[in-house]
Design an enzyme around this catalytic site. Structure first.
Site, PDB file in Angstrom:
ATOM      1  CD  GLU A 106      -2.876   0.995   2.477  1.00 58.64           C
ATOM      2  OE1 GLU A 106      -3.425  -0.104   2.689  1.00 58.64           O
ATOM      3  OE2 GLU A 106      -3.070   1.986   3.184  1.00 58.64           O
ATOM      4  CG  ASP A 108      -1.550   4.633   2.870  1.00 58.71           C
ATOM      5  OD1 ASP A 108      -2.353   4.169   2.077  1.00 58.71           O
ATOM      6  OD2 ASP A 108      -1.216   4.066   3.938  1.00 58.71           O
ATOM      7  CD  GLU A 110      -3.779   7.957   5.988  1.00 61.82           C
ATOM      8  OE1 GLU A 110      -4.795   7.293   6.193  1.00 61.82           O
ATOM      9  OE2 GLU A 110      -2.791   7.950   6.753  1.00 61.82           O
ATOM     10  CD  GLN A 123       0.166   9.550   8.895  1.00 61.77           C
ATOM     11  OE1 GLN A 123       0.440  10.162   9.917  1.00 61.77           O
ATOM     12  NE2 GLN A 123      -0.639   8.506   8.898  1.00 61.77           N
ATOM     13  CG  ASN A 125       2.339   4.062   6.482  1.00 67.20           C
ATOM     14  OD1 ASN A 125       3.526   3.703   6.517  1.00 67.20           O
ATOM     15  ND2 ASN A 125       1.423   3.527   7.271  1.00 67.20           N
ATOM     16  NE  ARG A 134       8.990   0.110   5.637  1.00 65.22           N
ATOM     17  CZ  ARG A 134       8.438  -1.093   5.392  1.00 65.22           C
ATOM     18  NH1 ARG A 134       7.195  -1.177   4.966  1.00 65.22           N
ATOM     19  NH2 ARG A 134       9.143  -2.195   5.564  1.00 65.22           N
ATOM     20  CD  GLU A 135       2.735   5.334  10.506  1.00 63.44           C
ATOM     21  OE1 GLU A 135       3.875   5.063  10.952  1.00 63.44           O
ATOM     22  OE2 GLU A 135       1.747   4.604  10.697  1.00 63.44           O
ATOM     23  CD1 TRP A 200      -7.452   8.299  13.405  1.00 61.90           C
ATOM     24  CD2 TRP A 200      -5.597   9.232  12.567  1.00 61.90           C
ATOM     25  NE1 TRP A 200      -7.507   8.198  12.031  1.00 61.90           N
ATOM     26  CE2 TRP A 200      -6.382   8.759  11.491  1.00 61.90           C
ATOM     27  CE3 TRP A 200      -4.370   9.860  12.286  1.00 61.90           C
ATOM     28  CZ2 TRP A 200      -5.998   8.893  10.157  1.00 61.90           C
ATOM     29  CZ3 TRP A 200      -3.978   9.990  10.952  1.00 61.90           C
ATOM     30  CH2 TRP A 200      -4.798   9.512   9.904  1.00 61.90           C
ATOM     31  N   GLY A 204      -3.103  14.721  17.161  1.00 54.87           N
ATOM     32  CA  GLY A 204      -3.218  13.420  17.811  1.00 54.87           C
ATOM     33  C   GLY A 204      -4.608  13.103  18.332  1.00 54.87           C
ATOM     34  NE  ARG A 278       5.643   4.026  15.130  1.00 53.75           N
ATOM     35  CZ  ARG A 278       5.273   4.410  13.921  1.00 53.75           C
ATOM     36  NH1 ARG A 278       5.585   5.631  13.494  1.00 53.75           N
ATOM     37  NH2 ARG A 278       4.612   3.594  13.150  1.00 53.75           N
TER      38      ARG A 278
END
Ligand SMILES: *[C@@H]1O[C@H](CO)[C@@H](O)[C@H](O)[C@H]1NC(C)=O
Length: 290
Positions: A106, A108, A110, A123, A125, A134-135, A200, A204, A278
């Protein structure tokens, strides 16, 4: 007479070159021919005989659309005018996705809305062989709700590049040689949607959708998909003569490289590659120089 013969011959030769290159016809995509509504039909308005569409989000529903075909490699682009004004909590997305969930590939885009006057965030990914997370996030250097801008994804055997207009904002190289998974075994469809993600998306999840400002609209036009259709000729995807596999598309050119550096230095606000909480161990695709 002789001139006429040459001209005709030249055009025959030209056609032969196109056909033998396994070229996929560069017909501009239109919503009516190339896409279908995937959810929230009543919230999608076709404009100008399907050359443009408008997505609507209100309290009852968002909506989305998907390409009729899947594609292996190529370039997909569309012009989008994002939700203006107070768009906090809304997300508009444009992505490519395989239809296999556990080994999903995928790519992305966003677009995370914001309160009036606060910057929109893009964003991106990448999922490869079922693994995402993997943002990266970039703040745009213009107001993407004031005008249409072109968002595109180039996908070939060498790399994947996300573009905002003519600015590369992200490059994911094929580093299979170093054990980094790369999407290249599965066709992907093209999707887009507008929905409520206020749990989200903005700061956040702190900033909620202000429903008194609803409905929210995002506009799309100038769809363009050039790639190997699946199902289609089996040898298309591996044909090195497809234009998107050409030398000019194997790496960023000098101007693109300069723009990419500028974006990376001035507009990146989050990168999973540098998120030590992370990823205490830097993911291999993030290591400098690869
Ligand atoms: C929204 O605006 C705030 C304040 O300027 C900023 O910190 C944030 O990155 C912006 N984008 C999102 C998606 O929260």
């Amino acid at each position: 007479m002789a001139t006429f013969y040459h001209v005709r011959n030249a055009s025959v030769l030209f056609l032969w070159v196109l056909v033998s290159a396994g070229c996929v016809w560069g017909r501009p995509a239109t919503f009516l021919q190339d896409f279908r509504v995937s959810w929230g039909d009543s919230h999608i308005t076709r404009i100008d005989q399907g050359r443009a569409i408008q997505l609507r989000l209100d309290k009852t529903s968002g909506c989305g659309f998907a390409s009729n075909k899947k594609y292996m490699f190529g370039r997909v682009s569309m012009k989008i005018k994002l939700v203006p004004g107070d768009s906090a909590g809304t997300v508009t997305a444009f992505y490519l996705k395989s239809d296999t969930d556990n080994v999903r590939d995928e790519l992305d885009f966003e677009f995370l809305g914001n309160r009036t006057g606060q910057p929109y965030t893009v964003q991106t990914n990448i999922y490869a062989h079922g693994k995402g997370d993997r943002e990266q996030r970039v703040n745009l250097w213009f107001d993407p709700s004031a005008d249409f801008h072109t968002y595109s994804v180039l996908w070939n055997h060498r790399h994947i590049v996300f573009y905002v207009d003519d600015f590369p904002i992200r490059v994911y190289k094929n580093n299979e040689g170093r054990g980094v998974p790369y999407p290249k075994m599965q066709a992907m469809g093209v999707y887009s949607s507008l929905w409520d993600a206020d749990n989200w998306a903005t700061r956040g999840g702190l900033e909620k959708i202000d429903w008194s400002k609803a409905p929210f609209f995002a506009d799309y036009k100038d769809f363009n998909i050039e790639g190997c259709e699946v199902p289609g000729p089996a040898n298309c995807a591996s044909n090195p003569r497809n234009w998107w596999e050409g030398a000019a598309y194997q790496a960023l050119n000098a101007i693109e490289a300069r723009r990419y550096r500028w974006v990376r230095m001035n507009h990146v606000i989050y990168d999973y590659c540098t998120d030590k909480s992370r990823y205490p161990i830097t993911p291999p695709e993030c290591l400098a120089g690869i």
